[in-house]
Structure formats: structure tokens, C-alpha cells
Write a protein that holds these residues in place. Sequence first.
Motif, mmCIF file in Angstrom:
data_model
loop_
_atom_site.group_PDB
_atom_site.id
_atom_site.type_symbol
_atom_site.label_atom_id
_atom_site.label_comp_id
_atom_site.label_asym_id
_atom_site.label_seq_id
_atom_site.Cartn_x
_atom_site.Cartn_y
_atom_site.Cartn_z
ATOM 1 N N GLU A 215 0.776 -1.264 0.206
ATOM 2 C CA GLU A 215 -0.073 0.038 -0.022
ATOM 3 C C GLU A 215 0.904 1.098 0.018
ATOM 4 O O GLU A 215 0.414 2.362 -0.303
ATOM 5 C CB GLU A 215 -0.979 0.040 1.137
ATOM 6 N N LEU A 216 2.257 1.162 0.260
ATOM 7 C CA LEU A 216 2.959 2.405 0.272
ATOM 8 C C LEU A 216 3.748 2.379 -1.173
ATOM 9 O O LEU A 216 4.409 3.346 -1.390
ATOM 10 C CB LEU A 216 4.083 2.355 1.352
ATOM 11 N N ARG A 217 3.347 1.550 -1.999
ATOM 12 C CA ARG A 217 3.929 1.681 -3.304
ATOM 13 C C ARG A 217 2.852 2.181 -4.365
ATOM 14 O O ARG A 217 2.545 1.996 -5.334
ATOM 15 C CB ARG A 217 4.494 0.341 -3.759
ATOM 16 N N PHE A 218 2.147 3.206 -3.919
ATOM 17 C CA PHE A 218 0.906 3.675 -4.336
ATOM 18 C C PHE A 218 1.107 4.375 -5.798
ATOM 19 O O PHE A 218 0.137 4.367 -6.478
ATOM 20 C CB PHE A 218 0.229 4.857 -3.547
ATOM 21 N N LEU A 219 2.296 5.055 -6.196
ATOM 22 C CA LEU A 219 2.388 5.396 -7.425
ATOM 23 C C LEU A 219 3.337 4.437 -8.274
ATOM 24 O O LEU A 219 3.445 5.027 -9.676
ATOM 25 C CB LEU A 219 2.860 6.718 -7.424
ATOM 26 N N LEU A 220 3.833 3.491 -7.782
ATOM 27 C CA LEU A 220 4.767 2.634 -8.336
ATOM 28 C C LEU A 220 4.119 1.716 -9.650
ATOM 29 O O LEU A 220 4.821 1.459 -10.531
ATOM 30 C CB LEU A 220 5.578 1.503 -7.689
ATOM 31 N N HIS A 221 2.930 1.445 -9.601
ATOM 32 C CA HIS A 221 2.218 0.923 -10.630
ATOM 33 C C HIS A 221 2.115 1.936 -11.865
ATOM 34 O O HIS A 221 2.197 1.344 -12.944
ATOM 35 C CB HIS A 221 1.033 0.288 -10.148
ATOM 36 N N SER A 222 2.005 3.149 -11.538
ATOM 37 C CA SER A 222 1.771 4.069 -12.756
ATOM 38 C C SER A 222 3.072 4.427 -13.204
ATOM 39 O O SER A 222 3.153 4.919 -14.355
ATOM 40 C CB SER A 222 1.020 5.361 -12.020
ATOM 41 N N HIS A 223 4.226 4.169 -12.213
ATOM 42 C CA HIS A 223 5.600 4.952 -12.840
ATOM 43 C C HIS A 223 6.342 3.727 -12.321
ATOM 44 O O HIS A 223 7.259 3.812 -11.445
ATOM 45 C CB HIS A 223 5.795 6.049 -12.323
ATOM 46 N N PRO A 224 6.349 2.620 -13.239
ATOM 47 C CA PRO A 224 7.184 1.465 -12.682
ATOM 48 C C PRO A 224 8.858 1.940 -12.888
ATOM 49 O O PRO A 224 8.903 2.607 -13.789
ATOM 50 C CB PRO A 224 6.919 0.131 -13.639
ATOM 51 N N ARG A 225 9.777 1.040 -12.388
ATOM 52 C CA ARG A 225 11.342 1.325 -12.357
ATOM 53 C C ARG A 225 11.716 1.558 -13.747
ATOM 54 O O ARG A 225 12.525 2.331 -14.173
ATOM 55 C CB ARG A 225 11.989 0.410 -11.414
ATOM 56 N N ASP A 226 11.286 0.387 -14.685
ATOM 57 C CA ASP A 226 11.805 0.357 -15.845
ATOM 58 C C ASP A 226 11.524 1.561 -16.935
ATOM 59 O O ASP A 226 11.843 1.755 -17.812
ATOM 60 C CB ASP A 226 11.525 -0.992 -16.602
ATOM 61 N N THR A 227 10.475 2.431 -16.467
ATOM 62 C CA THR A 227 10.119 3.627 -17.102
ATOM 63 C C THR A 227 10.791 4.984 -16.718
ATOM 64 O O THR A 227 10.485 5.936 -17.131
ATOM 65 C CB THR A 227 8.587 3.750 -17.229
ATOM 66 N N TRP A 228 11.345 4.825 -15.569
ATOM 67 C CA TRP A 228 11.659 6.321 -14.856
ATOM 68 C C TRP A 228 12.569 7.120 -15.868
ATOM 69 O O TRP A 228 12.151 8.159 -16.025
ATOM 70 C CB TRP A 228 12.452 5.842 -13.691
#
Length: 188
Positions: A15-28
Motif C-alpha cells: 500500500e506504500l507503493r501507491f504510485l509505483l504501478h503508474s510509474h514502474p522502475r523500468d520507465t523512470w
Amino acid sequence: MLNTYTMRDHDMPEELRFLLHSHPRDTWEAHPGFKEKTRHWLGAHQMFRRVAERVRRDTEAVLNKDIALGDYVGRLSYFGGNLIGNLHGHHGWEDHSYFPELSAADPRFDTGLDLLEKDHADLDVVLEDMTQKANRVIKLATLDEGQAHEEANAVLPAAEAIEAFLKRHLSDEEELAVPIILHHRLRG
């Protein structure tokens, strides 16, 4: 190992990874909000991981008698001192400058911040322990090589703990902070 210290050994809650799904690491890096300041911050994290690994490997090497004690002491002093000093400075800057900026931009950061700040406090304990053990080895190296070599056995668990801690903590920190930076176009 980690069981010698009181440190979180589980990943950050989903639940603390609330924006990670919208901005996954491989797209940063391709994101238009990914700026040089963020790249430098992530680069510092990579450097911490590499230096922690180096300190652990050097300690294993001296214990296995693959490197001379004198070489190890020089490396431990240089790399260990830089790792500890730079981690203290980096975490102090995050706690007093970087994290308040993220919290002001997105109040959801605060729940994760509590976890990260606890991590920083726990890491301070391990860094202090590592400092004391490393300094003991360095001092003994000129007085009693045999005892200094034995004392290196005490450095290894601290080095392993720092390396394991950084692997988990820095990834959690990145996966909480960078999506907020990208979402809110911070650090430009």
C-alpha cells in the motif's frame, strides 16, 4: 548478520507503493519528469551499494587470507570511512531537505516516511557498531597483527548487515520517492 541488529527485514508494504504501478522502475529514465537531480540521487544509492559490497568482500578476503592485513586496513579505512560518512550525510540531507519536499508535494509519502526514518535510525546503530569494530582492527594492525586479524571476524557481520540493509532500504526508498517525483514533476 541481520539478526544481530534490530532492522526491518521485510519489503515496504504494497500500500506504500501507491504510485509505483503508474510509474514502474523500468520507465523512470524515459519519463519527462526524470531530471538530473533524481539521476544523481539514484547514483549515490548505487555507489553506496557498491562500496558496501566492497567492504564486505574485502573483509571476507582478509579472513580467507586472500589479501594482506595491511592492504585490508587501508581499504577498510578508506572505503569504510567513506561509506559511513557519506551515508550519514546523505541520510541527514534526505531527512532535513529531500523528504520534507516529497511530503509537502504528496501527503501519502508520510506513511512511508515513518518507515524510512525508522530505517535511518536503525542504520545509525549498525554504522556506529561498524565504526567501532573497524577502528579496533585498524588500531590493532600496528600493534598485534594476529589480534587485528581475529577482530576482522567482528567486522564481517556488520559489513553484511549494512550491505543487506542498503539493498532493501534503498530500493524501498527509491520506489516510494521516484514515482512521487515523476508524478508531481519535482526536482526540476
